[in-house]
Scaffold this motif. Structure first.
Motif, PDB file in Angstrom:
ATOM      1  N   ARG A  45       0.834  -1.202   0.000  1.00  0.00           N
ATOM      2  CA  ARG A  45       0.000   0.000   0.000  1.00  0.00           C
ATOM      3  C   ARG A  45       0.876   1.261   0.000  1.00  0.00           C
ATOM      4  N   ARG A  46       1.935   1.240   0.807  1.00  0.00           N
ATOM      5  CA  ARG A  46       2.839   2.414   0.860  1.00  0.00           C
ATOM      6  C   ARG A  46       3.476   2.679  -0.496  1.00  0.00           C
TER       7      ARG A  46
ATOM      8  N   GLU B 174       0.985   4.332  -2.703  1.00  0.00           N
ATOM      9  CA  GLU B 174       0.793   5.722  -2.260  1.00  0.00           C
ATOM     10  C   GLU B 174       1.963   6.603  -2.662  1.00  0.00           C
ATOM     11  N   LYS B 175       3.143   5.988  -2.694  1.00  0.00           N
ATOM     12  CA  LYS B 175       4.332   6.736  -3.094  1.00  0.00           C
ATOM     13  C   LYS B 175       4.207   7.161  -4.554  1.00  0.00           C
TER      14      LYS B 175
END
Length: 1174
Positions: free
Chosen positions: A984-985, A988-989
């Motif tokens: 997920r990170r 999002e990045k």
RNA sequence: GCCCGGGUGGCGAAAUUGGUAAACGCAACAGACUUAAAAUUUGUCGACCGCAAGGUCCUGUGGGUUCGAGUCCCACCCCGGGCACCA
């Protein structure tokens, strides 16, 4: 400009459903047979829609195919990526039973649920091609395939013991049984004698095996499959080559008396008659060979009368009648009108009325050729055999006619000399005495047979029963083993059981020795011939059996030691161990120059026996002539060893002896002092040690010492030696190849070389056997495809005409299995009772249904042409899409679905329906996702993770990235909800790079700068290296299904680019590379950049080979292989230059001070290794 | 018993042909931002010795080949899967 920029929070719950709807509305993923494009067919193993829905493990494979499918589409391929449901079968039916819903309704509900769960993950399936095995429009073709199999004789009804599951109340195929238990419910299966439809998959065994290694047009393997699955299939098919050899049976009780009647111009001393008499008498049979009067001018009445008055014919008599003797025999029998035991007609003379060719013979006029066939049949109890010789084609039709009239067994064979006129005619002997065929992969051990074992169910057991003396015991054993479950029967670790058939003997054709016959359940009725020749000396099972029942063993293969030297003439002789029983010491010879220890050995001289040689050597080398006891130490040994004094490799064979002596005997005899060795006395342990130090390679000497120690300790003569050191001599059968001994004219030959020769010498046949059994195809259950045949009282089995397909599964009130061995469909009388399509008479439908593996054996073909009403698949579409380029699914299907589907595919190829010999070119298995506790995900353990929940909290793209990133695709890995945030990170990045203000201001037209008009801003040059490297890595990794490293390289790229100025072009490349993995977020950002067309039909980025590789390399500097420093250098730098820099580095220098440099290894672009000399 | 896989940090794992072991991610720890928390961000993160520079040892165990071994060879141990009295 774009709405998402205002509210720049990544919210998958908003964007994912939005794009799923848009894609569906635009029919973006519709598969088309586009002749201008290359095709790519990527397939998932379609699911079984159970009531429980999907857990996070299920989609792993689907995500992978989705990534590949999207990747191929972006690369311009016309992609077929379909999905469907395999909904017939036990789980669906059992679920329906449990929830008391009609399976049809339950399946419909479950399919809906599955589809919904799949849809939220954003797969690019073309749902217009969905198949469902329970749809009559689909199973019409499943039934059609069955009819084609029936037409070709590959579907047949068998009446044999089959696996029966008492819980599921149905029969099972071999493949459905795991360790003797039902694969579905774990209940031990029972053997039940039932009439079943069976598919002859064994006809395809050879091809199924061979094509695993088939090559394509470029001589590369056709099947790109995991080696382990190929191996699994190989084992399952289980091919083995060996010999089929006939062993004759003889009976002690009710001795048969043989009456051999010779023919025209023959006599008791002609042809095979004396030989046959001789052989039969050797086995205790009574044989009479009357000399018939006037053999050269035979008269019927005279000869018949002679037989009736001079020969004893009673119920124990078997008449063997050759040529014209057959006529005499039958006439005599008719006149006698008393029963006899049997009649063997060998190439009977021919009735001239039958064939004019035989009209001219002198005896024709006198003989009458009319027989009372019924009487002959009655008087012989139907036990008649007619032998027909392939060398006599003229006579054959009459013999066939005769056999037919007599309802006799016609034996079509080949004689040694035309008309069975050779001195020895083994075929006659075979026909005269009952014989049992055995199968063996070790015919080289034939001379070592000490008994024979039949499976308890072997038909010959019943034939022999009247002659069996311990009938009650034998019958009890047969009964007991028939009652045992498969697990009990086939447990390899249990003690062997069995019963001897007393009064029955088998004759070893190699040496005409009689051996006992046993029945035992370690012999399986349905493998080989259901009978084995037991060679306990060289087979583990036979060994265990022989040990338990005290049966003889006979060594016929001797081990060899060392590598042979072909130039050497082998020496044969004796080897002697000497043991002093007072001192408990062993004698050895201590040689000097070089220093070594051996034992007393010597070659045979002249016509000496081994024992004579041993005694002579004992006297010559040890000076001992008074021996208290002599022992032979096991069988002969063959050794290839290095003779240290002669400095050459020698081959020797020896018989081993042990001489036990008394201490005082040594002193009393003076021996000749020998120049080169001394006789010394040692303990066994000391000797072993000395051998190990001085002659470690002469293992045969170790073996002899070991045998002596074990024997002496066993006899209690040696009470001091610790035998644990000698356990290299094992009391086990010798299973390896070696040299034949005690094997007649084959003695001395290597075991590997004589297999076929020995087989032929006893009239055996070299054959191939398979472990694979035919596919039991009936199920006594409701929820399956009806088998499309009709049983008619008059016509027997009648296939349902193709125009009447499908035979629809009728609606029923109760679909509970009956448990009686009949399907619940039996109760549906208006469905069952039909008119026979052939004779219009009353008939009944087959009520058994097909196994669930039927529909899944060809579903992949239906996707290619799902709406076709004229054919299961049209040839045009079949040619366009076949074969499947990538097939992804669980490894648990290795020996069922993947074998059945290959079988059907090959059959469909043979009847011209498909154009390829194999359906699945590349196969990949999915590693299971385990629960967080490391156990299999299951409701039972409460460790099931629902994908819907994960999608709700993290988004479908995150789930997809995570599952692809977890680890190697084919590896089993535990789920970790904690770790999913990494995926997920990462998304999002990417999102942040896109939306971080103001992105489009940083956007730089790269193309303009490359054309030289605008100077390149700093960082962009570096970026393009990263971009091109990433394109290459992601492209390569997707093609080889290494999704985890593909994502990792994308992460690296994103991490790098985040720090730098990023051009719009570069960012678009990243989005494209991400698109197969995270289709929603990449589509959203792609659209936000102003694109009207979907990213998923945009082109895949191409890398520039110049930019995808580094221009600089880090050179490692090692001193003596240890890393001491590094420096950067341009790719392709000169070797000498690299060496010079390496030596000059400060961190290197301090290691080199005061040292002498020896070799320097320079690997360009990699390392410099400086080797110091001291 | 036989046949396949596999054994690398606290965890999931990387490492084209033998050439810097631990990329990427998770967890953990410390700092920044914040009233605070979350999020974000910076750094540390195999073990041991050392204040440090640095050094030594590390890819299941033991041996071997090599200038150099996670990678090749031999033996063994452990885990997973398959087959299992198939003659």
């Amino acid at each position: 400009m774009i709405s998402l920029m205002k509210k720049n929070v990544y919210d998958p719950a908003k964007i994912e459903p939005k794009w799923q709807k848009k894609w569906a509305a635009k029919k973006l993923y519709k598969s088309k047979e586009d002749p201008k494009k290359d095709k790519f067919y990527v397939l998932d193993m379609f699911p079984y829609p159970s009531g429980e829905g999907l857990h996070v493990g299920h989609p792993k494979g689907y995500i992978a195919t989705d990534v590949v499918s999207r990747f191929q589409r972006m690369n311009g391929r016309s992609v077929l990526h379909p999905m469907g449901f395999d909904a017939f079968g036990l789980p669906a039916e059992n679920y329906a039973l449990k929830t008391k819903t009609n399976p049809e309704i339950a399946v419909k509900k479950n399919v809906e649920r599955y589809k919904k769960q799949l849809e939220i993950l954003g797969f690019d399936y073309d749902w217009s091609r969905e198949v469902n095995t329970t749809d009559p429009k689909y199973y019409k073709w499943t039934q059609w395939i069955f009819l084609q199999l029936l037409k070709k004789g590959l579907a047949y009804e068998s009446y044999e013991p089959v696996n029966w599951c008492p819980t599921d109340k149905t029969v099972l195929a071999n493949e459905d049984v795991e360790n003797g238990r039902c694969e579905r419910c774990g209940t031990p299966v029972e053997k039940k004698l039932m009439k079943q439809w069976v598919l002859k998959i064994t006809d395809y065994a050879d091809r199924l095996l061979k094509d695993l290694d088939a090559k394509d047009g470029n001589a590369k393997p056709l099947l790109d499959w995991p080696a382990s699955i190929k191996e699994l299939q190989r084992n399952w098919i289980g091919r083995s080559e060996g010999a089929e050899i006939d062993f004759r049976l003889t009976f002690a009780k009710n001795k048969t008396r043989f009456m051999i009647l010779h023919g025209f111009e023959g006599g008791a001393k002609t042809d095979f008659h004396p030989w046959l008499k001789d052989v039969l008498e050797k086995h205790g049979q009574q044989v009479e060979v009357p000399e018939l009067p006037n053999s050269y001018h035979p008269k019927e009445a005279e000869q018949v009368e002679y037989v009736l008055t001079n020969c004893k014919l009673d119920e124990n008599t078997v008449i063997v009648a050759h040529s014209l003797g057959a006529v005499v025999a039958m006439k005599a029998l008719m006149k006698l009108n008393k029963p006899i035991s049997g009649l063997v007609i060998v190439a009977s003379a021919v009735d001239p009325k039958f064939d004019k060719f035989y009209e001219s013979r002198s005896f024709n006029k006198d003989f009458n050729w009319d027989y009372d066939y019924a009487a002959i049949k009655r008087l012989t109890g139907g036990k008649i055999a007619v032998l027909s010789d392939s060398r006599e084609p003229k006579r054959a039709p009459y013999l066939k006619y005769l056999a037919d009239k007599l309802s006799a067994r016609l034996v079509e064979t080949t004689s040694k000399e035309e008309h069975f006129c050779a001195i020895e005619e083994p075929e006659v002997l075979k026909a005269v005495t009952p014989s049992v065929k055995v199968f063996t992969t070790r015919p080289d051990t034939l001379f070592g047979v000490t008994y024979m074992v039949l499976a308890p169910e072997h038909p010959w057991v019943q034939v022999a029963m009247p002659h069996v003396e311990n009938k009650a015991e034998v019958e009890a054993y047969i009964f007991k083993s028939s009652r045992e479950t498969e697990i009990e029967r086939t447990d390899a670790t249990k003690e062997k059981t069995g019963v001897e058939l007393k009064g029955v003997k088998a004759v070893n054709p190699a040496n005409n020795e009689e051996v006992p016959v046993w029945i035992a359940d370690y012999v399986l009725a349905d493998y080989g011939t259901g009978a084995v020749m037991a060679v306990p000396a060289h087979d583990e099972r036979d060994w265990a059996f022989a040990k338990k029942f005290g049966l003889l063993t006979r060594d016929v293969i001797a081990p060899t030691f060392g590598e042979p030297n072909p130039a050497d003439e082998p020496v044969d002789g004796s080897a002697i161990m000497i043991f002093d029983r007072q001192k408990s010491l062993y004698a050895c010879l201590h040689w000097h120059n070089p220093e070594r220890y051996t034992i007393v050995t010597g070659a045979k001289k002249g016509s000496e026996s081994y024992e004579e040689t041993a005694r002579r050597e004992l006297k010559e080398e040890a000076g001992i002539s008074d021996v208290k006891s002599w022992h032979r130490l096991g069988g002969k040994l063959f050794a290839h060893y290095y003779n240290q004094s002669k400095k050459e490799f020698k081959s020797a064979s020896s018989m081993q002896f042990l001489a036990v002596i008394d201490s005082h005997d040594i002193g009393e005899h003076s021996r000749e002092p020998h120049e080169t060795f001394d006789l010394e006395w040692k303990t066994a342990a000391e000797m072993l040690d000395l051998f190990e130090k001085t002659i470690p390679k002469s293992r045969h000497i170790f073996e002899i010492l070991g045998r002596a120690v074990l024997l002496l300790c066993g006899l209690g003569i040696d009470k001091t030696t610790d035998i644990s050191k000698f356990d290299f001599v094992k009391d086990v059968p010798f299973l390896e190849p070696g040299i034949l001994i005690d094997s007649g004219r084959f003695s001395g030959k290597a075991s590997g070389t004589v297999m076929k020769e020995i087989t032929e010498s006893v009239g055996g046949k070299w054959v191939t056997k398979f472990k694979l059994r035919d596919w039991v195809f009936s199920r006594q259950r409701y929820w399956g495809e009806p088998i499309p045949v009709i049983q008619c009282e008059n016509c027997g089995v009648v296939p349902v005409p193709e125009k009447d397909l499908p035979v629809e599964l009728p609606k029923v009130k109760s679909y509970e299995p009956t448990g009686t061995g009949e399907s619940p469909l039996v109760a549906v009388s208006n469905w069952v009772n039909v008119k026979c399509p052939k004779c219009r008479g009353p008939a009944k439908r087959e009520t058994n249904t097909m196994p669930s593996w039927a529909g899944s054996s060809w579903y992949y073909l239906r996707y290619e042409d799902p709406k076709n009403t004229k054919a299961m698949v049209g040839p045009k579409n079949e040619k366009y899409w076949s074969p499947i380029d990538l097939y992804v699914g669980g490894a648990e299907h290795a020996t069922r679905h993947l074998i059945y589907a290959r079988f059907w595919h090959k059959f469909l190829y043979d009847i011209g329906v498909v154009s390829t010999i194999e359906p699945f070119i590349k196969l990949q298995h999915v590693g299971l996702i385990m629960g967080e506790d490391g156990r299999k995900m299951s409701k039972r353990f409460g460790n099931v993770v629902n994908p819907d929940e994960i999608v709700k909290t993290f988004g479908a793209d995150t789930l997809r990235i995570y599952e692809m990133f977890m680890g190697p695709f084919d590896q089993q890995i535990a789920w970790s909800t904690e770790s999913i945030v990494g995926a997920r990170r990462f998304i999002e990045k990417v999102w942040r790079i896109a939306v971080s203000a103001p992105f489009w201001l940083r956007t730089f037209p790269l193309r303009a700068s490359q054309s030289g008009k605008v100077p390149l801003p700093s960082g962009l040059e570096q970026n393009s290296r990263i971009i091109h490297k990433t394109i290459k890595k992601v492209t390569d990794d997707i093609m080889s299904l290494r999704f985890n490293t593909a994502i990792s390289s994308l992460m690296i790229a994103v991490n790098e680019l985040e720090k730098a100025t990023i051009s719009r072009e570069d960012f678009e490349v990243i989005l494209k590379l991400l698109a197969p993995f995270a289709p929603h977020v990449s589509e959203e950002l792609w659209a936000s950049l102003g694109h009207k067309e979907s990213i998923h039909v945009s082109g895949w980025p191409v890398y520039d080979p110049k930019l995808s590789a580094d221009d600089e390399a880090t050179i490692i500097v090692q001193i003596n292989g240890k890393v001491r420093g590094s420096f950067k250098s341009k790719i392709g730098s000169d070797k000498g230059e690299l060496e010079r820099i390496a030596k000059g580095l400060p961190e290197t220098k301090k290691w080199l001070e005061g040292k002498k440099i020896g070799r320097v290894i320079v690997v360009p672009d990699r390392l410099v290794n400086i080797v110091l000399t001291d």
